[in-house]
Motif scaffolding. Sequence first.
Motif, PDB file in Angstrom:
ATOM      1  N   UNK A  23      28.951  11.398   7.533  1.00 16.59           N
ATOM      2  CA  UNK A  23      29.189  11.874   8.892  1.00 16.59           C
ATOM      3  C   UNK A  23      27.974  11.550   9.766  1.00 16.59           C
ATOM      4  N   UNK A  24      28.154  10.622  10.710  1.00 15.31           N
ATOM      5  CA  UNK A  24      27.040  10.178  11.539  1.00 15.31           C
ATOM      6  C   UNK A  24      26.484  11.311  12.392  1.00 15.31           C
ATOM      7  N   UNK A  25      27.373  12.115  12.944  1.00 11.49           N
ATOM      8  CA  UNK A  25      26.920  13.227  13.781  1.00 11.49           C
ATOM      9  C   UNK A  25      26.113  14.229  12.964  1.00 11.49           C
ATOM     10  N   UNK A  26      26.564  14.502  11.738  1.00 17.85           N
ATOM     11  CA  UNK A  26      25.831  15.415  10.881  1.00 17.85           C
ATOM     12  C   UNK A  26      24.446  14.889  10.559  1.00 17.85           C
ATOM     13  N   UNK A  27      24.363  13.580  10.264  1.00 16.19           N
ATOM     14  CA  UNK A  27      23.061  12.980   9.958  1.00 16.19           C
ATOM     15  C   UNK A  27      22.125  13.068  11.162  1.00 16.19           C
ATOM     16  N   UNK A  28      22.650  12.750  12.345  1.00 21.26           N
ATOM     17  CA  UNK A  28      21.826  12.786  13.558  1.00 21.26           C
ATOM     18  C   UNK A  28      21.315  14.190  13.842  1.00 21.26           C
ATOM     19  N   UNK A  29      22.213  15.168  13.738  1.00 26.98           N
ATOM     20  CA  UNK A  29      21.819  16.560  14.012  1.00 26.98           C
ATOM     21  C   UNK A  29      20.836  17.076  12.959  1.00 26.98           C
ATOM     22  N   UNK A  30      21.048  16.720  11.702  1.00 28.73           N
ATOM     23  CA  UNK A  30      20.147  17.169  10.651  1.00 28.73           C
ATOM     24  C   UNK A  30      18.757  16.573  10.798  1.00 28.73           C
ATOM     25  N   UNK A  31      18.690  15.305  11.165  1.00 32.48           N
ATOM     26  CA  UNK A  31      17.392  14.665  11.381  1.00 32.48           C
ATOM     27  C   UNK A  31      16.644  15.339  12.525  1.00 32.48           C
ATOM     28  N   UNK A  32      17.366  15.631  13.605  1.00 31.90           N
ATOM     29  CA  UNK A  32      16.732  16.291  14.746  1.00 31.90           C
ATOM     30  C   UNK A  32      16.242  17.683  14.377  1.00 31.90           C
ATOM     31  N   UNK A  33      17.026  18.411  13.593  1.00 31.36           N
ATOM     32  CA  UNK A  33      16.625  19.764  13.193  1.00 31.36           C
ATOM     33  C   UNK A  33      15.365  19.735  12.338  1.00 31.36           C
ATOM     34  N   UNK A  34      15.281  18.764  11.409  1.00 30.10           N
ATOM     35  CA  UNK A  34      14.098  18.663  10.557  1.00 30.10           C
ATOM     36  C   UNK A  34      12.864  18.283  11.369  1.00 30.10           C
ATOM     37  N   UNK A  35      13.057  17.452  12.394  1.00 26.66           N
ATOM     38  CA  UNK A  35      11.930  17.045  13.235  1.00 26.66           C
ATOM     39  C   UNK A  35      11.365  18.229  14.013  1.00 26.66           C
ATOM     40  N   UNK A  36      12.233  19.218  14.300  1.00 31.61           N
ATOM     41  CA  UNK A  36      11.810  20.369  15.092  1.00 31.61           C
ATOM     42  C   UNK A  36      11.381  21.551  14.228  1.00 31.61           C
TER      43      UNK A  36
ATOM     44  N   UNK B 172      12.292  27.010   5.134  1.00 36.64           N
ATOM     45  CA  UNK B 172      12.950  25.794   5.609  1.00 36.64           C
ATOM     46  C   UNK B 172      14.459  25.861   5.415  1.00 36.64           C
ATOM     47  N   UNK B 173      14.912  26.480   4.319  1.00 36.58           N
ATOM     48  CA  UNK B 173      16.356  26.645   4.127  1.00 36.58           C
ATOM     49  C   UNK B 173      16.962  27.523   5.215  1.00 36.58           C
ATOM     50  N   UNK B 174      16.256  28.605   5.552  1.00 41.04           N
ATOM     51  CA  UNK B 174      16.744  29.477   6.619  1.00 41.04           C
ATOM     52  C   UNK B 174      16.802  28.709   7.932  1.00 41.04           C
ATOM     53  N   UNK B 175      15.753  27.967   8.231  1.00 42.34           N
ATOM     54  CA  UNK B 175      15.750  27.188   9.466  1.00 42.34           C
ATOM     55  C   UNK B 175      16.877  26.155   9.473  1.00 42.34           C
ATOM     56  N   UNK B 176      17.107  25.498   8.333  1.00 40.76           N
ATOM     57  CA  UNK B 176      18.169  24.498   8.238  1.00 40.76           C
ATOM     58  C   UNK B 176      19.538  25.127   8.458  1.00 40.76           C
ATOM     59  N   UNK B 177      19.769  26.272   7.821  1.00 39.31           N
ATOM     60  CA  UNK B 177      21.066  26.940   7.952  1.00 39.31           C
ATOM     61  C   UNK B 177      21.308  27.392   9.388  1.00 39.31           C
ATOM     62  N   UNK B 178      20.277  27.926  10.022  1.00 34.49           N
ATOM     63  CA  UNK B 178      20.409  28.369  11.405  1.00 34.49           C
ATOM     64  C   UNK B 178      20.735  27.196  12.322  1.00 34.49           C
ATOM     65  N   UNK B 179      19.989  26.095  12.163  1.00 36.52           N
ATOM     66  CA  UNK B 179      20.215  24.916  13.000  1.00 36.52           C
ATOM     67  C   UNK B 179      21.586  24.301  12.728  1.00 36.52           C
ATOM     68  N   UNK B 180      21.991  24.268  11.463  1.00 33.88           N
ATOM     69  CA  UNK B 180      23.286  23.685  11.111  1.00 33.88           C
ATOM     70  C   UNK B 180      24.436  24.495  11.704  1.00 33.88           C
ATOM     71  N   UNK B 181      24.320  25.808  11.653  1.00 27.86           N
ATOM     72  CA  UNK B 181      25.370  26.662  12.197  1.00 27.86           C
ATOM     73  C   UNK B 181      25.553  26.420  13.693  1.00 27.86           C
ATOM     74  N   UNK B 182      24.434  26.304  14.419  1.00 28.69           N
ATOM     75  CA  UNK B 182      24.513  26.045  15.856  1.00 28.69           C
ATOM     76  C   UNK B 182      25.110  24.667  16.142  1.00 28.69           C
ATOM     77  N   UNK B 183      24.652  23.660  15.391  1.00 26.02           N
ATOM     78  CA  UNK B 183      25.151  22.301  15.607  1.00 26.02           C
ATOM     79  C   UNK B 183      26.628  22.195  15.257  1.00 26.02           C
TER      80      UNK B 183
END
Length: 377
Positions: free
Chosen positions: A352-365, A263-274
């Motif tokens: 950061x609202x954008x960060x929260x929105x993107x992080x929530x979407x990444x966790x959902x996926x 999950x950390x790897x997935x989070x880091x990958x998604x965060x980097x793209x966002x």
Amino acid sequence: MTSSTVEQAFKAALYADTDTTLDTGASLLAADPTADAELARRGEEFVASAWRRGWQPADVVRLVRRELDEAHARVAAQLIVARARNDRARDRRWTAQLADLRTETAPPARVDRFTHATTVLELYRLLLTLPTLEPLEPLDGRPAGGTARPESRMLPRIRALLAKAEATGFPEEAEALSAKAQELMARHSIDEALLSAGAPAPDAPRACRLGVDAPYEETKAVLLHAVADANRCRAVWNEALGFSTVVGFEPDLETVELLYTSLLVQATTAMTKAEAAQRAQGRKRTKTFRQSFLAAYAHKMAARLEEAAQAPTPGLADSLLPILATRDLAVTTHLTHLFPTTTTTRLRGVSDEAGWTEGTAAAAQAVLHDRRRLPGA
């Protein structure tokens, strides 16, 4: 002169935390090559003292790397490996830690004697200040868990599947690989529960420490806590020392470590793209974006994991439910024994609202170990 040189160097450098006294001690050691063996022997004694205070090899090197640098971590690994030759037999997890450390004992680039002595004394200063930790091994010194079983052939398969899922650039392939890994994780955990229940001397709960590294360690600790809860384990975070202690049965501990890492790897990958997309739009608040992204990811993932853990498991045999309930009680009892008093904490620094929105979407996926996928037991 050997022993007296080390004693003089220690008296000068180890018990007074200033650069001047450190230089004095390093100078004494650098001028006396015959003191090297005694200096190393004393280092092994510091390592043995750390074991008596509840530390394990990976714990020591992780803290050294966190508080000092790679040169100090390399010396620490060398001392630990050297000490192991005269140490008693330990459990499988300890042995695996030593095997990992042996890859870190390659000779570094040559440095002058003064620089090396300074590194050693700085390391010894840190080892002297290590606090006492909760013992993860039985107090009688015997390896925990009774007779050690060989590692399941399923675990290398799970690791390989997760590695492929994390590396592929095709979402459909990642989903298929992760789903298979999740199924194997669940099957592994249940099989071990049944095996232990039928054994003459069932395994007891264990505990292990997992590093929770900076930056954003608070959100990572929340994520690890959620992963542990969803897999019949419990986690307690030590903020000051940068790790969480996870309590559970061995197969579940392995599942927690695998899933948390995935999950950390997935989070880091998604965060980097966002984050790249945000920068393309001209935004520069990288730190606040990342903090909010990971906080949202941990929050959403905790909700997903809790939902998955509480959902009915189709095909789960009624005969297995009492076994799992007994194991849950054993884990809670062992946690209370190790940590009679704990406190709770709340996530901070989410702005950061954008960060929260993107992080929530990444966790959902994100793909995770869903116990509803468990095949019939």
